[in-house]
Design an enzyme around this catalytic site. Sequence first.
Site, PDB file in Angstrom:
ATOM      1  N   ASP A 102       9.133   2.442   1.892  1.00 13.79           N
ATOM      2  CA  ASP A 102       7.962   3.189   2.342  1.00 13.79           C
ATOM      3  C   ASP A 102       7.812   2.932   3.841  1.00 13.79           C
ATOM      4  OD1 ASP A 102       5.466   4.102   3.087  1.00 13.79           O
ATOM      5  OD2 ASP A 102       4.462   3.404   1.267  1.00 13.79           O
TER       6      ASP A 102
ATOM      7  N   PHE B 180       0.853  -1.190   0.000  1.00  6.18           N
ATOM      8  CA  PHE B 180       0.000   0.000   0.000  1.00  6.18           C
ATOM      9  C   PHE B 180       0.885   1.233   0.000  1.00  6.18           C
ATOM     10  CE2 PHE B 180      -2.411   3.525   1.722  1.00  6.18           C
ATOM     11  CZ  PHE B 180      -3.547   3.471   0.935  1.00  6.18           C
TER      12      PHE B 180
ATOM     13  N   LYS C 273       2.556   9.558   8.531  1.00  9.52           N
ATOM     14  CA  LYS C 273       1.748   9.176   9.701  1.00  9.52           C
ATOM     15  C   LYS C 273       2.239   9.695  11.063  1.00  9.52           C
ATOM     16  CE  LYS C 273      -1.068   5.527   7.843  1.00  9.52           C
ATOM     17  NZ  LYS C 273      -0.708   4.958   6.555  1.00  9.52           N
TER      18      LYS C 273
HETATM   19  C1  LIG Z   1      -0.957   5.273   5.161  1.00 12.98           C
HETATM   20  C2  LIG Z   1       0.099   4.850   4.206  1.00 12.98           C
HETATM   21  C3  LIG Z   1       0.359   5.577   3.029  1.00 12.98           C
HETATM   22  C4  LIG Z   1      -0.492   6.745   2.591  1.00 12.98           C
HETATM   23  O1  LIG Z   1      -0.410   7.814   3.463  1.00 12.98           O
HETATM   24  P1  LIG Z   1      -1.477   9.040   3.303  1.00 12.98           P
HETATM   25  O2  LIG Z   1      -0.994  10.022   4.325  1.00 12.98           O
HETATM   26  O3  LIG Z   1      -2.824   8.488   3.593  1.00 12.98           O
HETATM   27  O4  LIG Z   1      -1.353   9.528   1.917  1.00 12.98           O
HETATM   28  C5  LIG Z   1       1.407   5.163   2.250  1.00 12.98           C
HETATM   29  N1  LIG Z   1       2.161   4.110   2.567  1.00 12.98           N
HETATM   30  C6  LIG Z   1       1.946   3.381   3.681  1.00 12.98           C
HETATM   31  C7  LIG Z   1       2.833   2.228   4.004  1.00 12.98           C
HETATM   32  C8  LIG Z   1       0.894   3.723   4.534  1.00 12.98           C
HETATM   33  O5  LIG Z   1       0.659   2.974   5.618  1.00 12.98           O
END
Ligand SMILES: *Cc1c(COP(=O)(O)O)cnc(C)c1O
Length: 390
Positions: A214, A127, A243
């Site tokens: 990520d 994701f 986050k």
């Molecule tokens: C939540 C998340 C995103 C997206 O972050 P947003 O602030 O909602 O755009 C991207 N990568 C990972 C691994 C995430 O958990």
Amino acid sequence: MSHVMNTYARLPVAFSQGQGSRLTDTEGREYLDAVSGIAVNTLGHAHPKLVAAIADQASRLIHTSNLYGVSGQEALADKLCALSGMSEVFFCNSGCEANEAAIKLARFYGHKKGIELPTVVVMEKAFHGRTLATLSATGNRKVQIGFEPLVTGFVRVPYGDLDALKAVAEHNKNIVAVLFEIIQGEGGIHLADTAYYQGVRAVCDAHDWLMMCDEVQCGMGRTGQWFGYQLAGVQPDVATLAKGLASGVPIGACLAGGKAAGLFGPGNHGSTFGGNPLACRAALTTLACMEEENLLANADRMGRLIREGVAENLRGLNGLVDIRGHGLMIGIELDRPCGALVGKALESGLLINVTGDTVVRLLPALNFSEADARELVSRLSLLIREFLTG
Ligand SMILES: *Cc1c(COP(=O)(O)O)cnc(C)c1O
């Protein structure tokens, strides 16, 4: 009828205030929060130092512009580089934006090497966000359906399968980078072994690719290390954060080092709000509190306590498949879809989350106390037992 666009299947509750890991809803009911806004509220709710720092900063400067120097941004970049082993930082406002910056960096890197159609390797069950490039990079068809044409320039391999990565390396000469999560969050708390992470690093080195992690969910102390890649002893070229970085004030960051450093110049990327004084002050305060309060060690200790406690309470129970994770990024996998547990927990005054359909996900604040952890273990174990036997 609500005038908010209908993009979330929301639970029937709204909160009016919080303190630590306790939330109070608009009817005055209290909840134990084991979600922390999806790994966002690093310091829990209403941390006095964060509240004071945000109020003080708001009274001085909230926003100027990236047309000018921003001293908080300089200080935050220094601190993040010292912790991460990176050498420069681009600031934005969210996780998907941080990943957009990473993807742009990878393409730019490719073009500099004379690769006209640069391609990024991504993983199944990944994701990376909801913008067009990041939903194209995401390994879940549900987030893509209806939004085609997808952004091109991605190839997908199974997560944790080094041979699959080596195989695409052999036949695709346009690859410039690998983008992946050390621990897949939305996909269901999936981990690989240390040998895999080190193997990815080796493949990237052998082919002159950027290794891009990520860390939006598994970074910022969540796993008991500052960054997930430190669990595996590897150093990526790019890492993305968001986050938990400012404990709830929106901010994202794309960190670059090694071959990824020094690529962008003025005009290559930008953000109006990115790294504004308020967000940077909140992030700096979050990092300072994490150090003062020893929150990496706390995340590690509370994570073990929760995983071991739930395992002990549910030992031998039919339907429990696995309990996994690092620090306060925890997945409890069941043998059946368990989304219904979220509503049951809510009714009992407990906030949990389910991801990947069958995995209970826990992402408590990093200052979750031992009393909170023990209460979570007993209340959650009871709910899971009832769910699996009822
Ligand atoms: C939540 C998340 C995103 C997206 O972050 P947003 O602030 O909602 O755009 C991207 N990568 C990972 C691994 C995430 O958990």
